[in-house]
Design a protein around this motif. Structure first.
Motif, PDB file in Angstrom:
ATOM      1  N   VAL A  80     -11.240  -2.100 -16.625  1.00 31.31           N
ATOM      2  CA  VAL A  80     -11.298  -3.299 -17.453  1.00 31.31           C
ATOM      3  C   VAL A  80     -11.135  -4.498 -16.528  1.00 31.31           C
ATOM      4  O   VAL A  80     -10.198  -4.543 -15.730  1.00 31.31           O
ATOM      5  N   VAL A 100      -8.738 -13.122 -11.569  1.00 34.56           N
ATOM      6  CA  VAL A 100      -9.411 -11.953 -12.125  1.00 34.56           C
ATOM      7  C   VAL A 100      -8.549 -10.720 -11.867  1.00 34.56           C
ATOM      8  O   VAL A 100      -8.046 -10.530 -10.756  1.00 34.56           O
ATOM      9  N   GLU A 114     -13.649 -16.257 -20.810  1.00 33.88           N
ATOM     10  CA  GLU A 114     -14.753 -15.310 -20.953  1.00 33.88           C
ATOM     11  C   GLU A 114     -15.318 -14.946 -19.586  1.00 33.88           C
ATOM     12  O   GLU A 114     -15.427 -15.794 -18.702  1.00 33.88           O
ATOM     13  N   VAL A 115     -15.664 -13.662 -19.415  1.00 32.03           N
ATOM     14  CA  VAL A 115     -16.338 -13.192 -18.212  1.00 32.03           C
ATOM     15  C   VAL A 115     -17.732 -12.737 -18.619  1.00 32.03           C
ATOM     16  O   VAL A 115     -17.887 -11.893 -19.489  1.00 32.03           O
ATOM     17  N   ARG A 118     -10.788  -8.636 -16.523  1.00 36.00           N
ATOM     18  CA  ARG A 118     -10.540  -9.830 -17.335  1.00 36.00           C
ATOM     19  C   ARG A 118     -10.210 -10.985 -16.386  1.00 36.00           C
ATOM     20  O   ARG A 118      -9.762 -10.770 -15.264  1.00 36.00           O
ATOM     21  N   SER A 119     -10.424 -12.203 -16.865  1.00 31.90           N
ATOM     22  CA  SER A 119     -10.179 -13.391 -16.051  1.00 31.90           C
ATOM     23  C   SER A 119      -9.296 -14.374 -16.809  1.00 31.90           C
ATOM     24  O   SER A 119      -9.396 -14.490 -18.043  1.00 31.90           O
ATOM     25  N   PHE A 120      -8.473 -15.078 -16.043  1.00 29.62           N
ATOM     26  CA  PHE A 120      -7.505 -16.007 -16.622  1.00 29.62           C
ATOM     27  C   PHE A 120      -7.455 -17.292 -15.814  1.00 29.62           C
ATOM     28  O   PHE A 120      -7.627 -17.282 -14.595  1.00 29.62           O
ATOM     29  N   GLU A 129      -6.767 -16.717 -21.187  1.00 30.64           N
ATOM     30  CA  GLU A 129      -7.908 -15.869 -20.867  1.00 30.64           C
ATOM     31  C   GLU A 129      -9.202 -16.661 -20.993  1.00 30.64           C
ATOM     32  O   GLU A 129      -9.342 -17.518 -21.873  1.00 30.64           O
ATOM     33  N   ALA A 147      -5.039  -5.142 -17.745  1.00 31.45           N
ATOM     34  CA  ALA A 147      -5.632  -6.314 -17.094  1.00 31.45           C
ATOM     35  C   ALA A 147      -5.104  -7.589 -17.748  1.00 31.45           C
ATOM     36  O   ALA A 147      -5.815  -8.284 -18.472  1.00 31.45           O
ATOM     37  N   ARG A 148      -3.853  -7.877 -17.491  1.00 33.75           N
ATOM     38  CA  ARG A 148      -3.243  -9.132 -17.937  1.00 33.75           C
ATOM     39  C   ARG A 148      -2.248  -9.552 -16.861  1.00 33.75           C
ATOM     40  O   ARG A 148      -1.654  -8.699 -16.199  1.00 33.75           O
ATOM     41  N   TYR A 175      -8.947 -12.358  -6.995  1.00 32.92           N
ATOM     42  CA  TYR A 175      -8.858 -11.155  -7.813  1.00 32.92           C
ATOM     43  C   TYR A 175      -7.879 -10.161  -7.208  1.00 32.92           C
ATOM     44  O   TYR A 175      -7.592 -10.186  -6.015  1.00 32.92           O
TER      45      TYR A 175
END
Length: 131
Positions: free
Chosen positions: A112, A102, A127-128, A114-116, A125, A84-85, A76
Motif C-alpha cells: 500500500v 510517501v 491523493e496519489v 500513500r502520501s501525506f 493525506e 501506510a500512515r 519516501y
C-alpha cells in the motif's frame, strides 16, 4: 495531488521489498507534484522502525536535481510491518517544508502506497495518481 509514473511506483515497492525487514528510504524529484526522478537511499540506521538518510547521498541528489532544473517533490520510506500512515516519529521528524511524505507499507498481502503533507505536526493525506 502527487503524480507518480508506474515505473517509479514499481521501483518504490521493489526497494521496500528488497530492504525488508528494514525500512527503505529515498527521494522523489520532479516539479509541481509530478515525480520524474527516483533516488533510492541508504538507511544508515539499518532499522525496521525508523530511517536516516546518508547526508552525502542527500547532497548528491539535491545537486543532481538542481542540475536537471528539478526539485525534491517527496521523501519516501517503507513500513515493513505497519500500515501506510505516518508514525509519531515520522510526524516529529518531517522537517522539510513543501514536500510530500510517501509511505510504502508491506504489512498486508499487497503493498500500500500513500502520501501525506506534514506541516507543523499536522498530517494530511493527499491523493496519489499512478500513471
Amino acid at each position: 495531488m502527487l503524480t507518480i509514473p508506474k515505473m517509479i511506483y514499481d521501483a518504490l515497492v521493489e526497494h521496500a521489498r528488497r530492504d525488508f525487514p528494514l525500512e527503505a528510504c529515498g527521494i522523489l524529484g520532479g516539479s509541481d507534484g509530478v515525480v520524474t526522478e527516483h533516488y533510492a537511499m541508504t538507511n544508515t540506521d539499518k532499522s525496521n522502525e525508523h530511517f536516516m538518510m546518508d547526508p552525502k547521498e542527500q547532497f548528491a541528489v539535491v545537486k543532481d536535481l538542481r542540475g536537471k532544473g528539478k526539485g525534491m517533490v517527496a521523501i519516501y520510506h517503507s513500513h515493513p510491518e505497519t500500515p501506510a500512515r505516518p508514525s509519531e516519529e515520522d510526524i516529529r521528524l518531517a522537517l522539510t517544508p513543501d514536500v510530500s511524505y510517501v509511505i510504502v507499507s508491506l504489512a498486508g498481502p499487497e503493498p500500500v502506497v500513500r502520501s501525506f503533507k506534514i506541516t507543523e505536526g499536522i498530517s494530511t493525506e493527499e491523493e496519489v495518481l499512478i500513471q
